[in-house]
Design a protein around this motif. Structure first.
Motif, PDB file in Angstrom:
ATOM      1  N   MET A  26       0.769  -1.148   0.122  1.00  0.00           N
ATOM      2  CA  MET A  26      -0.025  -0.102  -0.029  1.00  0.00           C
ATOM      3  C   MET A  26       0.820   1.346  -0.035  1.00  0.00           C
ATOM      4  O   MET A  26       2.010   1.201   0.367  1.00  0.00           O
ATOM      5  CB  MET A  26      -1.057   0.017   1.289  1.00  0.00           C
ATOM      6  N   TYR A  27       0.457   2.192  -0.674  1.00  0.00           N
ATOM      7  CA  TYR A  27       1.251   3.387  -0.824  1.00  0.00           C
ATOM      8  C   TYR A  27       0.777   4.814  -0.258  1.00  0.00           C
ATOM      9  O   TYR A  27      -0.587   4.943  -0.256  1.00  0.00           O
ATOM     10  CB  TYR A  27       1.332   3.901  -2.219  1.00  0.00           C
ATOM     11  N   ASP A  28       1.668   5.650   0.462  1.00  0.00           N
ATOM     12  CA  ASP A  28       1.070   6.738   0.839  1.00  0.00           C
ATOM     13  C   ASP A  28       1.065   7.774  -0.296  1.00  0.00           C
ATOM     14  O   ASP A  28       2.063   7.958  -0.941  1.00  0.00           O
ATOM     15  CB  ASP A  28       2.333   7.146   1.885  1.00  0.00           C
ATOM     16  N   PRO A  29       0.033   8.147  -0.599  1.00  0.00           N
ATOM     17  CA  PRO A  29      -0.445   9.189  -1.734  1.00  0.00           C
ATOM     18  C   PRO A  29       0.623  10.289  -1.971  1.00  0.00           C
ATOM     19  O   PRO A  29       0.682  11.064  -2.621  1.00  0.00           O
ATOM     20  CB  PRO A  29      -1.704   9.467  -1.913  1.00  0.00           C
ATOM     21  N   LYS A  30       0.704  10.810  -0.486  1.00  0.00           N
ATOM     22  CA  LYS A  30       1.422  11.998  -0.437  1.00  0.00           C
ATOM     23  C   LYS A  30       2.967  12.018  -0.599  1.00  0.00           C
ATOM     24  O   LYS A  30       3.910  12.825  -1.375  1.00  0.00           O
ATOM     25  CB  LYS A  30       1.229  12.831   1.121  1.00  0.00           C
ATOM     26  N   ALA A  77       1.175  -4.383   3.892  1.00  0.00           N
ATOM     27  CA  ALA A  77       0.045  -4.799   4.490  1.00  0.00           C
ATOM     28  C   ALA A  77       0.503  -6.070   4.909  1.00  0.00           C
ATOM     29  O   ALA A  77       0.096  -7.164   4.103  1.00  0.00           O
ATOM     30  CB  ALA A  77      -1.397  -4.509   4.296  1.00  0.00           C
ATOM     31  N   GLU A  78       0.938  -6.558   5.959  1.00  0.00           N
ATOM     32  CA  GLU A  78       1.112  -7.930   6.340  1.00  0.00           C
ATOM     33  C   GLU A  78      -0.077  -8.789   6.964  1.00  0.00           C
ATOM     34  O   GLU A  78      -0.262  -9.847   6.826  1.00  0.00           O
ATOM     35  CB  GLU A  78       2.328  -7.984   7.683  1.00  0.00           C
ATOM     36  N   LYS A  79      -1.062  -7.994   7.362  1.00  0.00           N
ATOM     37  CA  LYS A  79      -2.307  -8.614   7.913  1.00  0.00           C
ATOM     38  C   LYS A  79      -3.479  -7.440   7.782  1.00  0.00           C
ATOM     39  O   LYS A  79      -3.190  -6.266   7.353  1.00  0.00           O
ATOM     40  CB  LYS A  79      -2.355  -9.064   9.530  1.00  0.00           C
ATOM     41  N   GLU A  80      -4.568  -7.916   7.887  1.00  0.00           N
ATOM     42  CA  GLU A  80      -5.848  -7.174   7.232  1.00  0.00           C
ATOM     43  C   GLU A  80      -5.907  -6.039   8.146  1.00  0.00           C
ATOM     44  O   GLU A  80      -6.143  -4.903   7.921  1.00  0.00           O
ATOM     45  CB  GLU A  80      -7.100  -7.881   7.653  1.00  0.00           C
ATOM     46  N   ALA A  81      -5.486  -6.057   9.607  1.00  0.00           N
ATOM     47  CA  ALA A  81      -5.605  -4.933  10.451  1.00  0.00           C
ATOM     48  C   ALA A  81      -4.414  -3.948   9.789  1.00  0.00           C
ATOM     49  O   ALA A  81      -4.841  -2.311   9.999  1.00  0.00           O
ATOM     50  CB  ALA A  81      -5.055  -5.138  11.865  1.00  0.00           C
ATOM     51  N   ASP A  82      -3.279  -4.153   9.305  1.00  0.00           N
ATOM     52  CA  ASP A  82      -2.382  -3.070   8.757  1.00  0.00           C
ATOM     53  C   ASP A  82      -3.195  -2.547   7.444  1.00  0.00           C
ATOM     54  O   ASP A  82      -3.063  -1.487   7.389  1.00  0.00           O
ATOM     55  CB  ASP A  82      -1.175  -3.930   8.494  1.00  0.00           C
ATOM     56  N   LYS A  93      -5.625   2.048   5.116  1.00  0.00           N
ATOM     57  CA  LYS A  93      -6.817   2.465   4.316  1.00  0.00           C
ATOM     58  C   LYS A  93      -7.359   3.987   4.794  1.00  0.00           C
ATOM     59  O   LYS A  93      -7.664   4.914   4.164  1.00  0.00           O
ATOM     60  CB  LYS A  93      -7.702   1.352   4.076  1.00  0.00           C
ATOM     61  N   LYS A  94      -7.582   3.865   6.255  1.00  0.00           N
ATOM     62  CA  LYS A  94      -8.044   4.922   7.060  1.00  0.00           C
ATOM     63  C   LYS A  94      -7.211   6.243   6.866  1.00  0.00           C
ATOM     64  O   LYS A  94      -7.636   7.211   6.948  1.00  0.00           O
ATOM     65  CB  LYS A  94      -8.105   4.731   8.530  1.00  0.00           C
TER      66      LYS A  94
END
Length: 176
Positions: free
Chosen positions: A60-64, A71-76, A81-82
Motif C-alpha cells: 500500500m502506498y502513501d499518496p503524499k 500490509a502484512e495482515k488485514e488490520a494493517d 486505508k483509513k
C-alpha cells in the motif's frame, strides 16, 4: 450433498425446485426460486465472513510521499486505508497487479452469478466485461456496451435503494 456458494445460484434454484422437503410443499417454482436465491445470498455472506481470514499480503502506498508499506495482515490494511493509503504506486502510476486481477476476477464472477440467477442475459455478459475493460483502460465505450452498463448500474441503484422488487422479496425471505 449440501450446497455451497461455489455451486452457483443456479444449483440452489434447481435443488429447491426438485426438493420434496415439507417447507416447499404448495410453493410455486417462482417462490422456490426466490427462496433459493435468498439462501444462496445468505450462504455467500457467511462464506465471505469466513474468507476474511484469507488475507493476502500486499503493498500500500502513501499518496503524499509515494512511500510503499507492506500490509502484512488485514488490520494493517485497514489502518493504512483509513490514512488514505492506496494500492496504486504513485511513482509508476500502476495498480498492484494482484489486486487488479483479483478485482477483475471478482467482477466477472459476480456478473456470471447474475446470468445464473436470470438477472442478466448471457449474451450481455461478454459485452459487459468488454465494456468494463474499455472503461478501465480509458477507451471510448460503444453504444451497445454503454446501454448495458447503464442498465446494470440502474438496476444496482434500484437494489441498493430498495426500489427493486426482486431484492425486496429476497430480503424478506432471508429475514424469515
Amino acid at each position: 450433498m449440501p450446497l455451497k456458494p461455489s455451486d452457483g445460484a443456479g444449483a440452489y434454484v434447481k435443488d429447491f425446485r426438485k426438493s420434496k422437503a415439507p417447507q416447499f410443499k404448495g410453493k410455486s417454482n417462482k417462490k422456490k426460486q426466490q427462496m433459493a436465491i435468498a439462501a444462496y445470498l445468505d450462504d455467500k455472506d457467511d462464506q465471505k465472513e469466513s474468507t476474511m481470514d484469507s488475507f493476502k499480503k500486499h503493498m500500500m502506498y502513501d499518496p503524499k510521499t509515494g512511500k510503499g508499506y507492506k500490509a502484512e495482515k488485514e488490520a494493517d490494511h485497514l489502518r493504512m486505508k483509513k490514512k488514505g493509503y492506496t494500492h496504486d504506486d504513485p511513482k509508476s502510476k500502476k495498480v498492484e497487479e494482484s489486486v487488479l486481477h483479483e478485482a477483475q476476477d471478482q467482477t466477472t464472477q459476480r456478473l456470471k452469478m447474475l446470468v445464473n440467477m436470470g438477472m442478466m442475459d448471457k449474451k450481455d455478459l461478454q459485452r459487459m466485461i468488454r465494456a468494463l475493460d474499455m472503461v478501465k483502460e480509458g477507451k471510448p465505450v460503444g453504444k451497445v456496451e454503454r446501454k448495458i452498463l447503464f442498465t446494470m448500474l440502474n438496476e444496482l441503484i434500484g437494489m441498493i435503494t430498495g426500489d427493486d422488487q426482486m431484492f425486496m422479496k429476497a430480503k424478506k425471505v432471508v429475514k424469515k
